[in-house]
Design a protein around this motif. Structure first.
Motif, mmCIF file in Angstrom:
data_model
loop_
_atom_site.group_PDB
_atom_site.id
_atom_site.type_symbol
_atom_site.label_atom_id
_atom_site.label_comp_id
_atom_site.label_asym_id
_atom_site.label_seq_id
_atom_site.Cartn_x
_atom_site.Cartn_y
_atom_site.Cartn_z
ATOM 1 N N TYR A 89 0.852 -1.184 0.000
ATOM 2 C CA TYR A 89 0.000 0.000 0.000
ATOM 3 C C TYR A 89 0.892 1.239 0.000
ATOM 4 O O TYR A 89 1.805 1.342 0.808
ATOM 5 C CB TYR A 89 -0.908 0.027 1.237
ATOM 6 N N PHE A 90 0.600 2.158 -0.932
ATOM 7 C CA PHE A 90 1.370 3.386 -1.040
ATOM 8 C C PHE A 90 0.477 4.558 -0.666
ATOM 9 O O PHE A 90 -0.687 4.605 -1.055
ATOM 10 C CB PHE A 90 1.891 3.566 -2.466
ATOM 11 N N HIS A 91 1.025 5.516 0.056
ATOM 12 C CA HIS A 91 0.264 6.703 0.428
ATOM 13 C C HIS A 91 0.039 7.563 -0.810
ATOM 14 O O HIS A 91 0.894 7.644 -1.692
ATOM 15 C CB HIS A 91 1.002 7.496 1.505
ATOM 16 N N ALA A 92 -1.115 8.197 -0.875
ATOM 17 C CA ALA A 92 -1.464 9.034 -2.027
ATOM 18 C C ALA A 92 -0.439 10.149 -2.226
ATOM 19 O O ALA A 92 -0.099 10.491 -3.366
ATOM 20 C CB ALA A 92 -2.861 9.622 -1.849
ATOM 21 N N ILE A 93 0.086 10.698 -1.144
ATOM 22 C CA ILE A 93 1.091 11.765 -1.248
ATOM 23 C C ILE A 93 2.332 11.248 -1.968
ATOM 24 O O ILE A 93 2.908 11.937 -2.808
ATOM 25 C CB ILE A 93 1.464 12.296 0.159
ATOM 26 N N THR A 94 2.726 10.034 -1.659
ATOM 27 C CA THR A 94 3.895 9.432 -2.305
ATOM 28 C C THR A 94 3.645 9.249 -3.790
ATOM 29 O O THR A 94 4.497 9.582 -4.632
ATOM 30 C CB THR A 94 4.230 8.069 -1.660
ATOM 31 N N LEU A 95 2.482 8.721 -4.155
ATOM 32 C CA LEU A 95 2.162 8.498 -5.559
ATOM 33 C C LEU A 95 2.060 9.810 -6.324
ATOM 34 O O LEU A 95 2.512 9.913 -7.474
ATOM 35 C CB LEU A 95 0.871 7.689 -5.696
ATOM 36 N N ASP A 96 1.491 10.827 -5.705
ATOM 37 C CA ASP A 96 1.423 12.145 -6.342
ATOM 38 C C ASP A 96 2.819 12.720 -6.560
ATOM 39 O O ASP A 96 3.102 13.306 -7.606
ATOM 40 C CB ASP A 96 0.590 13.116 -5.498
ATOM 41 N N ALA A 97 3.701 12.539 -5.571
ATOM 42 C CA ALA A 97 5.075 13.035 -5.699
ATOM 43 C C ALA A 97 5.797 12.327 -6.837
ATOM 44 O O ALA A 97 6.531 12.955 -7.616
ATOM 45 C CB ALA A 97 5.830 12.848 -4.389
#
Length: 114
Positions: free
Chosen positions: A43-51
């Motif tokens: 599971y990846f945090h949305a902030i990480t994926l956006d970055a």
């Protein structure tokens, strides 16, 4: 957090991420994720994926050799641009032969017989 698939507990780990962006697959190393200890689901945090998306956008526009991504918590991972290979790996030079198409098809057919 609990895994949505098996109900196992997750723990923070640093992993590789296969990330599609603009119809291209990028492999990104040193990305923080929650990983299920039971089944391995990540599971990846949305902030990480956006970055990642933002830096890939920047990378593809600027064509720099490497971009470092530094998260607010201090974690750092990098993206490296690779040079595009020209042509296809299937582009091979032809050979001159007197074999006809029928000769080649016959040879292939014969090789498939028991």
């Amino acid at each position: 957090m609990l895994c949505e698939f098996c109900g196992g507990k997750t723990e923070k780990k640093i992993v590789k991420r296969q990330h599609w962006f603009n119809n291209k697959l990028y492999i990104i190393e040193d990305v923080e994720a929650e990983v299920c200890v039971k089944c391995g689901e990540r599971y990846f945090h949305a902030i990480t994926l956006d970055a990642i998306d933002q830096y890939l956008l920047k990378l593809t526009h600027e064509q720099k050799e490497e971009i470092e991504i530094r998260r607010r918590d201090g974690a750092i991972f990098s993206l490296k641009a690779k040079k595009k290979k020209e042509g296809s790996p299937f582009d091979v030079p032809g050979i001159k032969t007197k074999a006809t198409t029928q000769d080649i098809l016959r040879a292939v057919k014969d090789s498939r017989r028991d």
